[in-house]
Motif scaffolding. Structure first.
Motif, PDB file in Angstrom:
ATOM      1  N   ASP A  61       1.094  -1.582   0.148  1.00 31.50           N
ATOM      2  CA  ASP A  61      -0.269   0.145  -0.186  1.00 31.50           C
ATOM      3  C   ASP A  61       1.190   1.011  -0.084  1.00 31.50           C
ATOM      4  N   VAL A  62       0.722   2.330  -0.608  1.00 37.11           N
ATOM      5  CA  VAL A  62       1.558   3.789  -0.620  1.00 37.11           C
ATOM      6  C   VAL A  62       1.251   4.472   0.627  1.00 37.11           C
ATOM      7  N   ASP A  63      -0.264   4.498   0.736  1.00 34.97           N
ATOM      8  CA  ASP A  63      -0.257   5.219   2.005  1.00 34.97           C
ATOM      9  C   ASP A  63      -0.261   4.617   3.174  1.00 34.97           C
ATOM     10  N   MET A  64       1.066   3.819   3.958  1.00 38.69           N
ATOM     11  CA  MET A  64       1.096   3.386   5.170  1.00 38.69           C
ATOM     12  C   MET A  64       1.474   4.159   6.570  1.00 38.69           C
ATOM     13  N   PRO A  65       1.136   4.125   7.782  1.00 39.62           N
ATOM     14  CA  PRO A  65       2.002   4.549   8.817  1.00 39.62           C
ATOM     15  C   PRO A  65       2.738   4.270   9.014  1.00 39.62           C
ATOM     16  N   GLU A  66       3.589   4.597   9.594  1.00 41.38           N
ATOM     17  CA  GLU A  66       4.770   3.918   9.757  1.00 41.38           C
ATOM     18  C   GLU A  66       6.052   4.536   8.911  1.00 41.38           C
ATOM     19  N   LYS A  67       5.607   3.917   8.105  1.00 40.59           N
ATOM     20  CA  LYS A  67       6.767   4.375   6.731  1.00 40.59           C
ATOM     21  C   LYS A  67       5.496   3.640   5.644  1.00 40.59           C
ATOM     22  N   THR A  68       5.722   4.708   4.488  1.00 42.74           N
ATOM     23  CA  THR A  68       4.494   4.173   3.298  1.00 42.74           C
ATOM     24  C   THR A  68       5.247   3.078   2.414  1.00 42.74           C
ATOM     25  N   GLY A  69       4.401   2.968   1.145  1.00 45.42           N
ATOM     26  CA  GLY A  69       4.756   2.004   0.418  1.00 45.42           C
ATOM     27  C   GLY A  69       6.702   2.392  -0.432  1.00 45.42           C
ATOM     28  N   TRP A  70       6.306   3.805  -1.086  1.00 40.52           N
ATOM     29  CA  TRP A  70       7.282   4.068  -1.262  1.00 40.52           C
ATOM     30  C   TRP A  70       8.727   4.239  -0.251  1.00 40.52           C
ATOM     31  N   GLU A  71       8.479   4.656   0.833  1.00 37.75           N
ATOM     32  CA  GLU A  71       9.458   4.378   1.430  1.00 37.75           C
ATOM     33  C   GLU A  71      10.499   3.223   1.857  1.00 37.75           C
ATOM     34  N   VAL A  72       9.107   2.429   1.087  1.00 35.71           N
ATOM     35  CA  VAL A  72       9.938   0.645   2.162  1.00 35.71           C
ATOM     36  C   VAL A  72      10.842  -0.138   1.333  1.00 35.71           C
ATOM     37  N   VAL A  73      10.616   0.544   0.018  1.00 36.36           N
ATOM     38  CA  VAL A  73      10.890   0.341  -1.846  1.00 36.36           C
ATOM     39  C   VAL A  73      11.787   1.184  -1.283  1.00 36.36           C
ATOM     40  N   GLN A  74      12.390   2.229  -1.291  1.00 37.20           N
ATOM     41  CA  GLN A  74      13.661   3.467  -1.021  1.00 37.20           C
ATOM     42  C   GLN A  74      14.629   2.233   0.102  1.00 37.20           C
ATOM     43  N   ARG A  75      14.192   1.803   1.070  1.00 38.26           N
ATOM     44  CA  ARG A  75      14.982   0.977   1.844  1.00 38.26           C
ATOM     45  C   ARG A  75      15.348  -0.102   1.610  1.00 38.26           C
ATOM     46  N   ILE A  76      14.281  -0.896   0.632  1.00 37.87           N
ATOM     47  CA  ILE A  76      15.274  -2.181   0.253  1.00 37.87           C
ATOM     48  C   ILE A  76      15.847  -1.884  -1.061  1.00 37.87           C
ATOM     49  N   LYS A  77      16.453  -0.465  -1.640  1.00 38.14           N
ATOM     50  CA  LYS A  77      16.861  -0.701  -2.737  1.00 38.14           C
ATOM     51  C   LYS A  77      18.035  -0.037  -2.392  1.00 38.14           C
ATOM     52  N   ALA A  78      17.855   0.786  -1.156  1.00 40.04           N
ATOM     53  CA  ALA A  78      19.707   1.078  -0.759  1.00 40.04           C
ATOM     54  C   ALA A  78      20.351   0.215  -0.049  1.00 40.04           C
TER      55      ALA A  78
END
Length: 78
Positions: A61-78
């Motif tokens: 989901d793009v709009d989630m609490p704690e970390k958004t879906g976008w933030e999750v993807v960025q963290r995984i890619k890093a």
């Protein structure tokens, strides 16, 4: 002659969504389709689960609490 069975690991999908109804529906559908399904209720929990055991596919989901879906993807890619 005896046949040997080979254990086949099912593809694993992590579903991360803060809406329990969406999580439940996706889990049921994906289970029926033969996937192993793991669930996360927010972005932070999704990252924890990815770190423990990387899934074959993420449904975020793009709009989630704690970390958004976008933030999750960025963290995984890093």
């Amino acid at each position: 002659m005896e046949k040997t069975r080979v254990a086949v690991e099912r593809p694993r999908i992590l579903v991360a969504d803060d809406d329990p109804g969406i999580r439940d529906v996706l889990k049921e559908m994906l289970d029926r389709a033969g996937f192993e399904v793991d669930l996360a209720e927010d972005g932070a929990q999704a990252l924890e689960k990815v770190e423990r055991r990387r899934p074959d596919l993420l449904l975020l989901d793009v709009d989630m609490p704690e970390k958004t879906g976008w933030e999750v993807v960025q963290r995984i890619k890093a």
